[in-house]
Write an enzyme that holds these catalytic residues in place. Structure first.
Site, PDB file in Angstrom:
ATOM      1  N   HIS A 147       1.388  -1.738  -0.251  1.00 39.24           N
ATOM      2  CA  HIS A 147      -0.355   0.106   0.278  1.00 39.24           C
ATOM      3  C   HIS A 147       1.084   1.256   0.295  1.00 39.24           C
ATOM      4  O   HIS A 147       0.786   2.240  -0.925  1.00 39.24           O
ATOM      5  CB  HIS A 147      -1.229  -0.115   1.124  1.00 39.24           C
ATOM      6  N   GLU A 148       2.428   1.365   1.087  1.00 41.13           N
ATOM      7  CA  GLU A 148       2.341   2.376   0.876  1.00 41.13           C
ATOM      8  C   GLU A 148       3.425   2.514  -0.193  1.00 41.13           C
ATOM      9  O   GLU A 148       3.474   3.665  -0.810  1.00 41.13           O
ATOM     10  CB  GLU A 148       3.592   2.546   2.321  1.00 41.13           C
TER      11      GLU A 148
HETATM   12 NI    NI Z   1      -2.298   5.295   2.160  1.00 39.76          NI
END
Ligand code: NI
Length: 182
Positions: A147-148
């Protein structure tokens, strides 16, 4: 070093979140240490946060900070992962297997979506002291890193979703979707 600042959060629709962030040429530079201190202050201001990527605070550089509590990992970690700074992270996918789970993001406040992510990855990154770290990650840990790192490539989690009927306001998702499956 001047005292750190709490930074403004870019929200979905702002072009900075769609850009590929720049490589950091010197992870040990004073500039980078300032950015990290400000990102930490911003995270602290929010209380508990799984992660923050620099583009989310209008800094288009390949820097991410994340941490995961044992509880948050839904039982997949045996101990907490403390705040970890990743500079210029690179992900290798170790298996085609994906898992589905709910994600939220500071840049999409109040929303939640069910996102497929690779279950098993290998990550390589630099630290603010210039070390290179490599390790494997699985399950929720692997999810958080994916996600990051997507933020660094201008990708937000809805772009990874396959079933948009699983995109909802967090309150409604907790009430009608998530709760009923666990
Ligand atoms: Ni995010």
């Amino acid at each position: 070093m001047t005292s750190p600042h709490i930074l403004k959060i870019a929200r979905m629709g702002h072009p900075i979140l769609r850009q590929r962030a720049e490589e950091v040429s010197n992870p040990c530079s004073e500039d980078v240490q300032h950015i990290i201190a400000d990102m930490r202050a911003t995270i602290e201001d929010f209380g508990s946060l799984t992660g923050l990527a620099a583009p989310q605070v209008f800094i288009s550089k390949r820097i991410v900070i994340y941490s995961i509590s044992k509880e948050r990992s839904r039982g997949t970690l045996t101990q907490d992962i403390p705040a970890t700074v990743m500079i210029n992270p690179i992900i290798d996918i170790l298996s085609d297997e994906k898992t589905l789970d709910w994600e939220g993001c500071l840049s999409l406040p109040g929303l939640w979506g069910e996102v497929p992510r690779y279950k098993h990855i290998y990550v390589r990154y630099q630290t603010p002291t210039g070390e290179t770290i490599t390790h494997e990650a699985t399950d929720f840990h692997a999810r958080a890193i994916q996600h990051e790192c997507d933020h660094l490539d201008g990708i937000l989690y809805p772009q990874r979703m396959v079933d948009m009927s699983r995109f909802a306001f967090q309150e409604e998702a907790l009430r009608y979707l998530w709760k009923h499956e666990t």
